[in-house]
Write a protein that holds these residues in place. Structure first.
Motif, short mmCIF file in Angstrom:
data_model
loop_
_atom_site.label_atom_id
_atom_site.label_comp_id
_atom_site.label_asym_id
_atom_site.label_seq_id
_atom_site.Cartn_x
_atom_site.Cartn_y
_atom_site.Cartn_z
N ASP A 31 -8.24 -8.07 -48.68
CA ASP A 31 -9.15 -7.15 -49.47
C ASP A 31 -9.96 -6.74 -48.12
OD1 ASP A 31 -8.09 -7.41 -51.76
OD2 ASP A 31 -9.55 -8.97 -52.48
N VAL A 32 -10.52 -5.62 -48.32
CA VAL A 32 -11.63 -5.14 -47.25
C VAL A 32 -13.10 -5.36 -48.23
CG1 VAL A 32 -12.48 -3.35 -45.85
CG2 VAL A 32 -10.02 -3.70 -46.13
N ILE A 33 -13.92 -6.09 -47.73
CA ILE A 33 -15.13 -6.30 -48.33
C ILE A 33 -16.10 -5.14 -47.97
CG2 ILE A 33 -17.15 -7.97 -48.63
CD1 ILE A 33 -15.06 -10.17 -47.77
N VAL A 34 -16.09 -4.73 -46.86
CA VAL A 34 -17.10 -3.92 -46.07
C VAL A 34 -16.26 -2.91 -45.26
CG1 VAL A 34 -19.17 -3.30 -44.94
CG2 VAL A 34 -19.19 -5.37 -46.21
N HIS A 35 -16.13 -1.57 -45.49
CA HIS A 35 -15.58 -0.53 -44.72
C HIS A 35 -16.35 -0.23 -43.40
CE1 HIS A 35 -11.98 0.09 -47.04
NE2 HIS A 35 -12.74 -0.31 -47.97
N GLN A 36 -15.74 -0.06 -42.44
CA GLN A 36 -16.45 0.52 -41.18
C GLN A 36 -17.07 2.10 -41.63
OE1 GLN A 36 -14.39 0.24 -37.68
NE2 GLN A 36 -15.15 1.90 -36.70
N GLY A 37 -18.32 2.29 -41.59
CA GLY A 37 -19.18 3.40 -41.63
C GLY A 37 -19.83 3.47 -43.08
N ASP A 38 -19.36 2.33 -43.93
CA ASP A 38 -20.17 2.16 -45.24
C ASP A 38 -21.85 1.66 -45.03
OD1 ASP A 38 -18.04 2.72 -46.46
OD2 ASP A 38 -17.51 1.06 -47.18
N GLU A 39 -22.58 2.12 -45.85
CA GLU A 39 -23.90 1.58 -46.08
C GLU A 39 -23.71 0.21 -46.68
OE1 GLU A 39 -28.08 1.54 -45.50
OE2 GLU A 39 -26.65 2.95 -44.93
N ASN A 40 -24.37 -0.73 -46.18
CA ASN A 40 -24.36 -2.18 -46.55
C ASN A 40 -25.76 -2.69 -46.84
OD1 ASN A 40 -23.12 -4.66 -47.43
ND2 ASN A 40 -22.99 -5.29 -45.42
N ALA A 41 -25.87 -3.33 -47.66
CA ALA A 41 -27.12 -4.25 -47.90
C ALA A 41 -27.14 -5.58 -48.38
CB ALA A 41 -28.04 -3.29 -48.85
N GLN A 42 -25.76 -6.08 -48.14
CA GLN A 42 -25.79 -7.53 -48.93
C GLN A 42 -25.19 -8.60 -47.65
OE1 GLN A 42 -25.64 -7.78 -52.05
NE2 GLN A 42 -26.28 -5.61 -52.37
N ILE A 43 -25.25 -9.68 -47.92
CA ILE A 43 -24.94 -10.82 -46.85
C ILE A 43 -24.15 -11.44 -47.81
CG2 ILE A 43 -25.65 -12.65 -45.50
CD1 ILE A 43 -28.32 -11.11 -45.23
N TRP A 44 -23.04 -12.32 -46.93
CA TRP A 44 -22.03 -13.14 -47.72
C TRP A 44 -22.28 -14.34 -46.90
CZ3 TRP A 44 -21.22 -8.10 -47.50
CH2 TRP A 44 -20.91 -7.64 -48.76
N LEU A 45 -22.11 -15.65 -47.63
CA LEU A 45 -22.13 -16.96 -46.95
C LEU A 45 -20.67 -17.42 -47.51
CD1 LEU A 45 -22.93 -19.56 -45.35
CD2 LEU A 45 -24.00 -20.16 -47.72
N VAL A 46 -19.56 -17.80 -46.51
CA VAL A 46 -18.27 -18.24 -46.64
C VAL A 46 -18.18 -19.62 -47.13
CG1 VAL A 46 -16.13 -18.51 -45.55
CG2 VAL A 46 -17.52 -16.49 -44.89
N LEU A 47 -17.76 -19.86 -48.35
CA LEU A 47 -17.60 -21.16 -48.80
C LEU A 47 -16.20 -21.74 -48.69
CD1 LEU A 47 -19.09 -20.98 -52.53
CD2 LEU A 47 -20.26 -22.00 -50.32
#
Length: 217
Positions: A37-53
């Motif tokens: 799965d690609v969570i964020v693509h290169q070139g996408d606008e992103n305004a989220q943070i993820w903490l890995v469990l």
């Protein structure tokens, strides 16, 4: 993962009190991803943070000619995403295996940092450790041969009993070591022939750690 388990994980990862962990947990949503799965693509606008469990997320850059370079791999207790501000992503974030992570909007994390200043110490420790890991990977790419990077990665993957279980996938090992699959395969096969490692379907066992370390050049 249940609520209590998430809160305990947050307390451990961030070295924070229960009330801070509960506030953070309430603001975050648990997400599950599958392999590739690609969570964020290169070139996408992103305004989220993820903490890995649990699981791993790989940060990959795709070059002009389509070549893929692995910048970092983040596992449990590590962060990825847009921080301190929303931004256009300069990399793909791709799942390796199965990934469980907690997501929070960048602006919401800023709000929590103002309300709970002690949260900043835990975040700084995580981000500082990740920064040092990336610098270490960069130094290895500059100073080590491709084969040396493969051997160094094997040592990094091994547990306290010098075992890697399940054994690493050669293609993934090559990507992490920033070399070709053929080079990684030759490097691992050479270790098997010399008896430095044993390998079967269930695990890879480092028989002589000292000899393997001596080959990291």
């Amino acid at each position: 993962m249940h609520d209590d388990e998430r809160i305990l994980a947050l307390m451990a990862f961030l070295n924070c009190t229960a009330d801070v962990a509960e506030a953070l947990d309430a603001a975050m949503s648990q997400q599950d991803f599958t392999h590739k799965d690609v969570i964020v693509h290169q070139g996408d606008e992103n305004a989220q943070i993820w903490l890995v469990l649990g699981g791993k997320a790989q940060l990959q850059v795709i070059g002009y000619e389509g070549q893929v370079t692995l910048l970092a791999t983040h596992g449990p207790g590590e962060l990825f995403g847009a921080f301190p501000e929303a931004a256009v992503s300069n990399m793909d974030v791709k799942v390796y295996g199965h990934l469980t992570a907690l997501q929070i909007a960048t602006h919401e994390l800023h709000h929590l940092l103002r309300e709970y200043p002690s949260l900043g110490a835990g975040l700084s420790r995580i981000l500082g450790k990740q920064f040092n890991t990336i610098l270490d990977r960069l130094a290895s790419h500059v100073t080590l041969t491709a084969t040396g990077r493969v051997y160094r990665e094997l040592l990094r993957l091994a547990d306290e009993q010098d075992k890697v279980a399940p054994p690493p996938v050669i293609a993934a090992l090559a990507l992490t070591a920033q070399t070709t699959r053929e080079t990684a395969s030759r490097a691992v096969n050479a270790l098997v022939r010399r008896g430095i490692i044993d390998r079967d379907k269930a695990k890879m066992q480092i028989v002589s750690r000292g000899l393997l370390e001596s080959l990291i050049i």
